[in-house]
Write a protein that holds these residues in place. Structure first.
Motif, PDB file in Angstrom:
ATOM      1  N   ALA A  74       1.059  -1.228   0.188  1.00  0.00           N
ATOM      2  CA  ALA A  74       0.428  -0.226  -0.638  1.00  0.00           C
ATOM      3  C   ALA A  74       0.602   1.225   0.153  1.00  0.00           C
ATOM      4  CB  ALA A  74      -0.890  -0.102   1.307  1.00  0.00           C
ATOM      5  N   CYS A  75       2.375   1.590   0.505  1.00  0.00           N
ATOM      6  CA  CYS A  75       2.265   2.456   0.779  1.00  0.00           C
ATOM      7  C   CYS A  75       4.054   2.501  -0.045  1.00  0.00           C
ATOM      8  CB  CYS A  75       3.263   2.309   1.878  1.00  0.00           C
ATOM      9  SG  CYS A  75       2.976   2.053   3.047  1.00  0.00           S
ATOM     10  N   VAL A  76       4.334   1.476  -1.128  1.00  0.00           N
ATOM     11  CA  VAL A  76       5.169   1.468  -1.927  1.00  0.00           C
ATOM     12  C   VAL A  76       4.342   1.400  -3.343  1.00  0.00           C
ATOM     13  CG1 VAL A  76       7.045   0.390  -3.355  1.00  0.00           C
ATOM     14  CG2 VAL A  76       6.791   0.269  -0.038  1.00  0.00           C
ATOM     15  N   VAL A  77       3.338   0.560  -3.376  1.00  0.00           N
ATOM     16  CA  VAL A  77       2.417   0.737  -4.804  1.00  0.00           C
ATOM     17  C   VAL A  77       1.688   1.884  -4.950  1.00  0.00           C
ATOM     18  CG1 VAL A  77       1.155  -0.687  -6.469  1.00  0.00           C
ATOM     19  CG2 VAL A  77       3.055  -1.851  -5.188  1.00  0.00           C
ATOM     20  N   ILE A  78       0.747   2.398  -4.599  1.00  0.00           N
ATOM     21  CA  ILE A  78       0.029   3.530  -3.836  1.00  0.00           C
ATOM     22  C   ILE A  78       0.383   4.660  -4.151  1.00  0.00           C
ATOM     23  CG2 ILE A  78      -2.390   3.950  -3.098  1.00  0.00           C
ATOM     24  CD1 ILE A  78      -3.166   1.148  -3.089  1.00  0.00           C
ATOM     25  N   GLY A  79       0.692   4.572  -1.981  1.00  0.00           N
ATOM     26  CA  GLY A  79       1.344   6.224  -1.413  1.00  0.00           C
ATOM     27  C   GLY A  79       2.623   6.602  -1.600  1.00  0.00           C
ATOM     28  N   PHE A  80       3.965   6.149  -2.318  1.00  0.00           N
ATOM     29  CA  PHE A  80       4.920   7.030  -2.612  1.00  0.00           C
ATOM     30  C   PHE A  80       4.497   7.698  -4.221  1.00  0.00           C
ATOM     31  CE2 PHE A  80       8.426   7.735  -4.648  1.00  0.00           C
ATOM     32  CZ  PHE A  80       9.503   8.136  -4.477  1.00  0.00           C
ATOM     33  N   PRO A  81       3.948   6.794  -5.392  1.00  0.00           N
ATOM     34  CA  PRO A  81       3.397   7.564  -6.263  1.00  0.00           C
ATOM     35  C   PRO A  81       2.503   8.489  -6.539  1.00  0.00           C
ATOM     36  CG  PRO A  81       3.711   5.184  -6.823  1.00  0.00           C
ATOM     37  CD  PRO A  81       3.471   5.342  -5.010  1.00  0.00           C
ATOM     38  N   LEU A  82       1.143   8.479  -5.747  1.00  0.00           N
ATOM     39  CA  LEU A  82       0.658   8.852  -5.357  1.00  0.00           C
ATOM     40  C   LEU A  82       0.710  10.132  -4.994  1.00  0.00           C
ATOM     41  CD1 LEU A  82      -2.661   9.822  -5.962  1.00  0.00           C
ATOM     42  CD2 LEU A  82      -3.235   9.085  -3.926  1.00  0.00           C
ATOM     43  N   LEU A  83       1.526  10.016  -3.232  1.00  0.00           N
ATOM     44  CA  LEU A  83       1.890  11.466  -2.986  1.00  0.00           C
ATOM     45  C   LEU A  83       2.685  12.661  -3.718  1.00  0.00           C
ATOM     46  CD1 LEU A  83       1.548  10.291   0.789  1.00  0.00           C
ATOM     47  CD2 LEU A  83       0.174  11.913  -0.218  1.00  0.00           C
ATOM     48  N   SER A  84       3.806  11.144  -4.236  1.00  0.00           N
ATOM     49  CA  SER A  84       4.793  11.954  -5.468  1.00  0.00           C
ATOM     50  C   SER A  84       4.074  12.689  -6.938  1.00  0.00           C
ATOM     51  CB  SER A  84       5.488  11.015  -6.079  1.00  0.00           C
ATOM     52  OG  SER A  84       6.230  10.807  -4.687  1.00  0.00           O
ATOM     53  N   ALA A  85       3.150  12.324  -6.672  1.00  0.00           N
ATOM     54  CA  ALA A  85       2.006  12.601  -7.974  1.00  0.00           C
ATOM     55  C   ALA A  85       1.740  13.765  -7.746  1.00  0.00           C
ATOM     56  CB  ALA A  85       1.480  12.227  -9.238  1.00  0.00           C
ATOM     57  N   LEU A  86       0.854  14.330  -6.683  1.00  0.00           N
ATOM     58  CA  LEU A  86       0.038  15.252  -6.139  1.00  0.00           C
ATOM     59  C   LEU A  86       0.806  16.416  -5.602  1.00  0.00           C
ATOM     60  CD1 LEU A  86      -2.340  13.357  -3.785  1.00  0.00           C
ATOM     61  CD2 LEU A  86      -2.765  14.798  -5.828  1.00  0.00           C
ATOM     62  N   ALA A  87       2.523  15.891  -4.922  1.00  0.00           N
ATOM     63  CA  ALA A  87       2.951  17.122  -4.983  1.00  0.00           C
ATOM     64  C   ALA A  87       3.767  17.676  -6.113  1.00  0.00           C
ATOM     65  CB  ALA A  87       4.464  16.272  -3.948  1.00  0.00           C
ATOM     66  N   LEU A  88       4.246  16.804  -7.669  1.00  0.00           N
ATOM     67  CA  LEU A  88       4.127  16.996  -8.288  1.00  0.00           C
ATOM     68  C   LEU A  88       3.331  18.645  -8.990  1.00  0.00           C
ATOM     69  CD1 LEU A  88       6.620  14.465  -9.420  1.00  0.00           C
ATOM     70  CD2 LEU A  88       7.849  16.368  -8.658  1.00  0.00           C
ATOM     71  N   ARG A  89       2.672  18.247  -8.824  1.00  0.00           N
ATOM     72  CA  ARG A  89       1.515  19.180  -9.563  1.00  0.00           C
ATOM     73  C   ARG A  89       1.737  20.920  -9.388  1.00  0.00           C
ATOM     74  NH1 ARG A  89      -4.220  16.702  -8.101  1.00  0.00           N
ATOM     75  NH2 ARG A  89      -4.731  18.828  -8.786  1.00  0.00           N
ATOM     76  N   HIS A  90       2.581  20.552  -8.151  1.00  0.00           N
ATOM     77  CA  HIS A  90       2.687  22.174  -7.079  1.00  0.00           C
ATOM     78  C   HIS A  90       3.829  22.137  -7.052  1.00  0.00           C
ATOM     79  CE1 HIS A  90      -1.087  22.117  -6.346  1.00  0.00           C
ATOM     80  NE2 HIS A  90      -1.468  20.811  -6.085  1.00  0.00           N
ATOM     81  N   MET A  91       5.213  21.451  -7.600  1.00  0.00           N
ATOM     82  CA  MET A  91       6.823  22.086  -7.491  1.00  0.00           C
ATOM     83  C   MET A  91       6.958  21.333  -9.171  1.00  0.00           C
ATOM     84  SD  MET A  91       8.151  19.393  -4.972  1.00  0.00           S
ATOM     85  CE  MET A  91       8.574  20.386  -3.538  1.00  0.00           C
ATOM     86  N   PRO A  92       8.502  22.302  -9.005  1.00  0.00           N
ATOM     87  CA  PRO A  92       8.680  21.298 -10.495  1.00  0.00           C
ATOM     88  C   PRO A  92       9.803  20.220  -9.883  1.00  0.00           C
ATOM     89  CG  PRO A  92      10.528  23.104  -9.019  1.00  0.00           C
ATOM     90  CD  PRO A  92       9.407  23.326  -8.681  1.00  0.00           C
ATOM     91  N   ALA A  93       9.987  19.208 -10.863  1.00  0.00           N
ATOM     92  CA  ALA A  93      11.041  18.562 -11.011  1.00  0.00           C
ATOM     93  C   ALA A  93      12.470  18.281 -10.013  1.00  0.00           C
ATOM     94  CB  ALA A  93      11.376  17.826 -12.520  1.00  0.00           C
ATOM     95  N   ALA A  94      12.556  19.621 -10.347  1.00  0.00           N
ATOM     96  CA  ALA A  94      13.866  19.336  -9.795  1.00  0.00           C
ATOM     97  C   ALA A  94      14.070  19.783  -8.139  1.00  0.00           C
ATOM     98  CB  ALA A  94      15.094  20.988 -10.612  1.00  0.00           C
ATOM     99  N   ARG A  95      13.451  19.988  -7.700  1.00  0.00           N
ATOM    100  CA  ARG A  95      13.176  20.718  -6.584  1.00  0.00           C
ATOM    101  C   ARG A  95      12.275  18.789  -5.389  1.00  0.00           C
ATOM    102  NH1 ARG A  95      10.399  26.200  -5.642  1.00  0.00           N
ATOM    103  NH2 ARG A  95      12.002  26.363  -5.653  1.00  0.00           N
ATOM    104  N   GLY A  96      11.791  18.549  -6.736  1.00  0.00           N
ATOM    105  CA  GLY A  96      11.092  16.926  -5.808  1.00  0.00           C
ATOM    106  C   GLY A  96      12.514  16.226  -6.147  1.00  0.00           C
ATOM    107  N   LEU A  97      13.304  16.056  -6.949  1.00  0.00           N
ATOM    108  CA  LEU A  97      14.078  15.762  -6.823  1.00  0.00           C
ATOM    109  C   LEU A  97      15.281  15.756  -5.531  1.00  0.00           C
ATOM    110  CD1 LEU A  97      15.427  14.525 -10.758  1.00  0.00           C
ATOM    111  CD2 LEU A  97      14.544  12.929  -8.953  1.00  0.00           C
ATOM    112  N   LEU A  98      15.591  16.903  -5.011  1.00  0.00           N
ATOM    113  CA  LEU A  98      16.310  17.126  -4.883  1.00  0.00           C
ATOM    114  C   LEU A  98      15.774  16.557  -2.897  1.00  0.00           C
ATOM    115  CD1 LEU A  98      18.204  19.433  -2.688  1.00  0.00           C
ATOM    116  CD2 LEU A  98      16.188  20.802  -2.394  1.00  0.00           C
ATOM    117  N   PHE A  99      14.618  16.456  -2.396  1.00  0.00           N
ATOM    118  CA  PHE A  99      14.036  16.746  -1.431  1.00  0.00           C
ATOM    119  C   PHE A  99      13.712  14.287  -1.843  1.00  0.00           C
ATOM    120  CE2 PHE A  99      12.200  20.436  -1.153  1.00  0.00           C
ATOM    121  CZ  PHE A  99      12.236  20.207   0.303  1.00  0.00           C
TER     122      PHE A  99
END
Length: 143
Positions: A74-99
């Motif tokens: 649930a965390c690896v297959v759903i949580g991480f990709p979903l939360l990453s996609a939601l966050a990347l709607r509001h920030m650039p990829a470079a900043r996402g890679l940093l975190f």
């Protein structure tokens, strides 16, 4: 090829593939819903993972392991990709890679504290964590 060198090559391939996933997700969320992207990634991963499991006739997990496997999946297959996609709607990829680059450091720090590891290298991890927490945000402003 030596097993050790083969391991390094596989590790390098994994790093290269993962490094492309954040910019690809950032590009994808501009045209697709994050829930759709998460479902698509999970479906593709299930198909790719099913092939070797069926080929090698891997045994089914034990009943006592199902709760832990469900939580992890649930965390690896759903949580991480979903939360990453939601966050990347509001920030650039470079900043996402940093975190996301800080995730292994966070995981190691948590593991040391959660399991109270008694290692001579713990001090080094604590220094690295402090540097990452206090110096990186100053150089890479989140605003």
């Amino acid at each position: 090829m030596e097993t050790r060198n083969q391991g390094y090559l596989f590790g390098l391939a994994g790093v290269l593939v993962f490094s492309g996933s954040v910019p690809a997700t950032r590009a994808a969320v501009s045209g697709f819903d994050p829930l759709f992207l998460t479902a698509a990634r999970a479906s593709i991963a299930a198909l790719v993972g099913a092939v070797p499991l069926l080929m090698f006739r891997a045994p089914r997990p034990l009943r006592r392991d199902l709760v832990a496997l469900t939580l992890v999946s649930a965390c690896v297959v759903i949580g991480f990709p979903l939360l990453s996609a939601l966050a990347l709607r509001h920030m650039p990829a470079a900043r996402g890679l940093l975190f996301m680059g800080l995730l292994p450091l966070s995981t190691a720090t948590f593991g040391v504290h959660a399991f109270m590891a008694k290692s001579s290298k713990v001090g080094g991890w604590q220094k690295a964590r402090k540097r990452a927490v206090f110096r990186l945000p100053a150089r890479h402003s989140i605003a």
